[in-house]
Design an enzyme around this catalytic site. Structure first.
Site, PDB file in Angstrom:
ATOM      1  CD  GLU A 174     -13.275  -9.329  32.301  1.00  0.00           C
ATOM      2  OE1 GLU A 174     -14.086  -9.300  31.537  1.00  0.00           O
ATOM      3  OE2 GLU A 174     -12.783  -8.330  32.784  1.00  0.00           O
TER       4      GLU A 174
ATOM      5  CB  SER B 223      47.980 -21.487   3.127  1.00  0.00           C
ATOM      6  OG  SER B 223      48.674 -21.019   2.194  1.00  0.00           O
TER       7      SER B 223
END
Length: 872
Positions: A87, A476
Site C-alpha cells: 500500500e 413434589s
C-alpha cells in the site's frame, strides 16, 4: 539580453506568486470546515464482544463490525511489512502525500483515458490518506474529496507519530467477510492469530484492501504481486518468496455462530444479560471480554442426554406423521433438494420414501441421489397417536407407517437401540422431532456457577430457554423445603406423621379440598424420612398445616425457589411456579450446607482495555496478588456466604434425599453407582415432571413438559422421564470422579435405626440404616412415640383457621376450582409399625398422640377423582 532575462524572471516569479496563491486558495477553500482530526488521538472503534467458556474456548461473538483491536506494539512486524509493501512503500519518508505515487497515478490515468478505457481512476493514496478517508471522509470519487484527503493527511502527519497512524490503519481497514482490521481478518479467513500467519497468508491479507468484496480465490495474482513487492523491498528472502508463491490459497473460515457445541441457549442468556446490564452499544461495539462459567464437556453431555431423553419419551407415545409429502415419480431427488431446509431437525438428514411395499423394509432416497433402507424393526415404535397421549396398534408392515412420497427425518444406524440386531450399510432408523420439551441445568453448589444449561430440544426450533424462562409447577420436588422447615421446628427424620385422609373447607359455596396420594393408599403413622422417600402428599399437607404455611413460604423464598409464595396449603405440594434454574440452585444450597449461592453464567467481564468491570466472586483475598510462587503459604479466602439454615438441618435433608435414591421414587438413579441424592416431582395430571438432585459437588435439575401444559400421559412421572435423563448425565459427568461421600457437619449424630419405623435398631431388625440426628434429638427408646395426627385441627376446617395461613382473600376463588390435588410419585410401602415407639427428644410440643394402634384398620380410601382441582 539582460532585459529579456529580467522579463523572464519577472514572469516566472509572477507565475510562482499566482501558483502559490492558487495553492493557498485551494487549501483555504477546501480546508474550511474539515472534520476535527484530533479525535484520532482517542481511537475507540467498535470492537467485537467475545464470550469464552470456563476453559478459554470461544462460545460466541457479538458485533456490528467484527474487529479485534491489536496495539501496534503487539502487531507482528511481518504483517506491517506486507501492508507497507502493498500500500505505501514510502510511508516512513513522506509527510502524508507521496508525490512520486501521484505522478505515477496521473500517467496511468491519462494512458487509460487515451485508450478509451472505462476503468476506475487509479489513486495514489498513502496509508495516511486512507486513514483520513476511512475515519473522517467518505469513499466519494471526486477531485474535491482527494484535495480534502490530502489536506487532512498532511495535518495528521504533523499531529501524530507514524506508529499511531499505522495502528489506526491496521485496526480500522475493512478486509471483506465482515472483517474490520487485520486481527479479525486473520481469524475469519484462516482461523489463526496474527503471529501464526505464514508469508503467503500475510500477503493475502495485504492484497485485500484493493477489492475486499471479491471472491478470495480470485486474489492469487494480487497476492503474488504483494509477495514480489515484499521481496523487492527486502522484507523477505528469495527462498521465502518461492515458498510463499508455491503455497495455494487455502482459507479456513471459522464457524459463524456458537463455537462450543450445544452452547446456544447459554450464549443467548448471556447476550440478554449483557444487553440488559450494559446496553446494546456496549454489547455489540464495546469489545467486552466475558469469561463464562460454561464447562464444554458437561454442556456436550447435557445437550445429548436431554435430546435422547426427549426422543425416548416421544417414541413411547407414537408417530405423528411425515414432515411433508411430495411426488415420488422421476426427478424426486430434485424436488427433495428444492424443499426449504429444516435446521431444527439437525443433525438428522431429510429423506423421501421411495417405496413401502416390501414387508421387511422401507426404501428411502436422499437429495444427492443416494438410497438406503429402514428395516421394519425400526418402524415398530411408530404407532399412530390417539387422544391423551395414547397410541394405536403396533404396525405390522411398513405401509402401516409410511407411503411413497413421504418426506421424513432419518438417522444412520449400525445396530438396534437394544444392541441385539446389527445392520448392514445404508441402514437408517425413522426419527421424529419431539413435541415435548425440557431443560437441564448443572450448577457448582459451592459457587453457584452454572456449568451446563440446555433450554430445549433444539435452539434452531425455539430460542425460548425453558431453564430460565419457563415458569412451571415443581410438584413434589418442592417438598424438601416443607420438611426442612419441619426439621428446623423440632421434628426429626424419625418423627411420625399420620398418612391418612384430610379434607379442608375452602369457603362458602366451594367444595371441600381433599388432597390425595397418587395411589389412594395410606400408610398410617409414618416417619418424615419415608414421607419424603415415598413422596406422601397427605403427610406433607399435615406437616405444613402444623408448622404453618407462612413458615414454609419463608423457606421457599429464602432458598430462592420463588420470590413470594402464596400462603395456601396447596403450595406445600408444589402448586406454585418456578424455573428449573431457580429450583436447581435451591437444591444446591441444601447440599452445600445451607449457604446462599447466586446462580451465575458469568465469572468475570473485562472492558476493551482489560479492566475488570464485573466479577461474580466479590470476596477479597489479601494473599492472592503475588505474581510468582516463592514458597509462601497458600492464601485463605474467607467464606462470607449467608447461612440460610442450620448446617445440621441441611445435612438431615441431604441424608433423607439419599434415601429417595436408595429406596424411594428415585431408585432408577441409584444405578450411577456414586453417592447421589435427589427428589422426583410431578404436578397435577403429570403436566410437569422433574428430577432435581446432586452429588456432593454437582447439582443438576431436569424438567420435562409440553410448552402448552397438557398431560404427559397416565403412566408418566418424574421417575419415568426426567430421572433417567439425570441418571445418564450423572453417569457420564462423574465417571472419572471418585465416589465422594456427602460431607457431615460437626454435631450430627448418626444412629442405627429401623428404616421403616425410625426407632433405634433392635436385634433381629433387617432394614437398618444410619439416621442423622441433631445432638439434642437423638432417640433414647423405651416410651411411646408421639404421632402428628392433627385431624382435630385440620378435618373440616377452612384455610384461615390453619396456623400460619393468610386471610380468606388470599385463597383460591370458586372460579379457580379451588386448590389442586397434586400428584405424588411412583412407589409405595407397607405401613410402618408405630405403636410402642419411644418419644423422641426435641419433638414439637402440643402435637396430639395418635389413637391409631398397630392393629388398627387403615382409613378408607378416598374416591379416585378429587372433588376440587383445576390448577395446573
Amino acid at each position: 539580453m539582460f532585459r529579456f532575462l529580467a522579463l523572464l524572471f519577472s514572469t516566472l516569479f509572477l507565475f510562482a506568486i499566482v501558483g502559490v496563491a492558487g495553492v493557498l486558495g485551494v487549501f483555504w477553500q477546501y480546508g474550511r470546515d474539515l472534520p476535527d482530526y484530533h479525535q484520532l488521538a482517542h481511537y475507540a472503534p467498535p470492537v467485537t464482544t467475545r464470550v469464552y467458556a470456563g476453559d478459554g474456548r470461544l462460545v460466541a461473538e457479538y458485533a456490528v463490525e467484527k474487529r479485534s483491536f491489536v496495539p501496534i506494539g503487539a502487531m507482528p512486524q511481518q504483517v506491517i511489512n506486507a501492508f507497507l509493501a502493498a500500500e505505501d512503500k514510502n510511508f516512513y519518508q513522506h509527510s502524508g502525500i507521496d508525490p512520486v505515487g501521484i505522478a505515477r497515478a496521473v500517467v496511468t490515468n491519462l494512458k487509460n483515458r487515451g485508450m478509451g478505457s472505462d476503468r476506475r481512476p487509479v489513486g495514489a493514496s498513502t496509508i495516511t490518506q486512507q486513514v483520513a478517508r476511512n475515519f473522517l471522509l467518505n469513499n466519494e470519487v471526486s477531485l474535491s474529496r482527494k484535495i480534502k484527503e490530502a489536506i487532512l493527511a498532511f495535518r495528521i502527519e504533523q499531529a501524530f507519530s507514524k506508529q499511531h497512524i499505522l495502528e489506526l490503519y491496521l485496526n480500522e481497514i475493512y478486509l471483506g467477510q465482515g472483517s474490520y482490521g487485520v486481527a479479525a481478518a486473520a481469524l475469519n479467513y484462516f482461523d489463526k492469530g496474527l503471529d501464526e500467519l505464514s508469508v503467503s497468508e500475510v500477503a493475502f491479507l495485504a492484497s485485500l484492501p484493493k477489492a475486499p468484496s471479491r471472491n478470495p480465490q480470485a486474489f492469487r495474482e494480487r497476492r503474488d504481486y504483494v509477495i514480489g513487492r515484499m521481496l523487492e523491498d527486502g522484507y523477505i528472502s528469495s527462498a521465502d518468496a518461492r515458498t510463499a508463491l508455491a503455497e495455494p490459497i487455502s482459507t479456513r473460515p471459522r464457524a459463524e455462530a456458537v463455537l462450543v457445541p450445544g452452547g446456544d441457549y447459554f450464549a443467548e442468556d448471556i447476550r440478554r444479560e449483557l444487553a440488559g446490564e450494559y446496553g446494546e452499544d456496549s454489547l455489540y461495539k464495546g469489545g467486552l471480554s466475558v469469561r463464562s462459567t460454561l464447562d464444554p464437556a458437561l454442556q456436550e453431555i447435557a445437550t445429548r442426554v436431554l435430546r435422547n431423553g426427549l426422543i425416548a419419551y416421544d417414541r413411547r407415545h407414537g408417530w405423528r406423521g411425515p414432515l411433508t409429502h411430495i411426488d415420488a415419480s422421476a426427478g424426486w431427488n430434485r424436488r427433495l433438494a428444492a424443499l426449504p431446509p429444516r435446521p431444527e431437525i439437525a443433525p438428522w438428514p431429510m429423506a423421501m420414501v421411495l417405496g413401502a411395499n416390501d414387508p421387511g423394509a422401507v426404501e428411502i432416497g436422499f437429495a444427492d441421489g443416494r438410497k438406503g433402507r429402514i428395516p421394519m424393526a425400526e418402524l415398530r415404535w411408530a404407532r399412530p397417536v390417539t387422544s391423551q397421549q395414547g397410541m394405536g396398534a403396533v404396525p405390522r408392515r411398513p405401509s402401516d407407517v409410511l407411503q411413497a412420497g413421504d418426506v421424513i427425518a432419518v438417522e444412520a444406524m449400525s445396530k438396534s437401540e437394544d444392541g441385539k440386531e446389527h445392520y448392514g450399510p445404508d441402514t437408517y432408523t425413522l426419527r421424529q422431532l419431539p413435541k415435548v420439551e425440557g431443560a437441564l441445568v448443572a450448577i457448582d453448589p459451592h459457587t453457584g456457577r452454572v456449568l451446563a444449561m440446555q433450554g430445549g430440544f433444539s435452539f434452531a426450533r425455539s430460542q425460548f430457554n425453558r431453564a430460565t424462562q419457563a415458569l412451571r409447577q415443581p410438584g413434589s420436588a418442592f417438598k424438601p423445603f416443607v420438611y426442612m422447615a419441619a426439621l428446623d421446628s423440632g421434628y426429626t427424620p424419625s418423627s411420625l406423621v399420620l398418612d391418612g385422609p384430610i379434607e379442608l373447607e375452602q369457603g362458602a359455596g366451594m367444595p371441600k379440598w381433599r388432597p390425595k396420594n397418587d395411589h389412594n393408599d395410606y400408610l398410617g403413622p409414618t416417619t418424615l424420612r419415608v414421607g419424603v422417600e415415598k413422596s406422601r402428599n397427605l403427610m406433607t399437607v399435615r406437616l405444613a398445616a402444623t408448622i404453618g404455611i407462612s413458615k414454609v413460604a419463608a423457606y421457599a423464598e429464602k432458598f430462592g425457589v420463588v420470590d413470594k409464595l402464596p400462603h395456601e396449603l396447596a403450595m406445600a405440594l408444589g402448586a406454585g411456579e418456578t424455573t428449573p434454574l431457580r429450583l436447581t440452585a435451591a437444591y444446591a444450597q441444601i447440599v452445600n450446607g445451607g449457604k446462599r449461592v447466586t446462580p451465575t453464567l458469568i465469572d468475570r467481564i473485562q472492558d476493551r482495555n482489560g479492566a475488570t468491570i464485573y466479577r461474580h466472586d466479590t470476596r477479597t483475598c489479601d494473599g492472592c496478588q503475588s505474581t510468582f510462587y516463592t514458597e509462601q503459604d497458600m492464601p485463605e479466602v474467607p467464606d462470607n456466604s449467608e447461612q440460610l439454615v442450620d448446617p445440621m438441618t441441611a445435612y438431615q435433608m441431604v441424608h433423607i434425599l439419599e434415601g429417595v435414591v436408595a429406596r424411594g421414587t428415585g431408585r432408577i438413579v441409584a444405578s450411577v453407582g456414586k453417592p447421589l441424592a435427589g427428589k422426583t416431582g410431578t404436578s397435577n395430571d403429570s403436566k410437569d415432571t422433574w428430577f432435581i438432585g446432586f452429588s456432593p459437588d454437582l447439582a443438576v435439575g431436569v424438567f420435562v413438559g409440553f410448552d402448552e401444559p397438557i398431560s404427559l400421559g397416565q403412566h408418566e412421572f418424574g421417575a419415568t422421564i426426567p430421572a433417567p435423563i439425570f441418571r445418564d448425565f450423572m453417569t457420564e459427568a462423574l465417571k472419572d470422579k471418585p465416589p465422594t461421600p456427602f460431607r457431615v457437619p460437626p454435631g450430627i449424630r448418626l444412629v442405627r435405626v429401623n428404616a421403616a419405623t425410625g426407632r433405634p435398631a433392635q436385634p433381629g431388625d433387617a432394614n437398618i440404616i444410619y439416621e442423622a440426628f441433631k445432638p439434642d434429638s437423638v432417640p433414647a427408646g423405651g416410651t411411646d412415640e408421639q404421632v402428628l395426627d392433627n385431624d382435630a385441627g385440620v378435618m373440616g376446617l377452612g384455610y384461615s383457621a390453619m396456623p400460619g395461613l393468610g386471610t380468606a382473600e388470599d385463597q383460591p376463588s370458586a372460579s379457580d376450582g379451588g386448590a389442586p390435588a397434586m400428584s405424588d410419585e411412583l412407589g409405595g410401602a407397607a405401613a410402618p409399625t408405630s405403636g410402642g415407639a419411644a418419644a423422641l427428644p426435641g419433638q414439637p410440643t402440643g402435637v396430639p398422640t395418635s389413637g391409631l394402634s398397630p392393629s388398627a384398620p387403615r382409613a378408607p380410601a378416598e374416591p379416585a377423582v378429587p372433588q376440587a382441582g383445576g390448577l395446573y
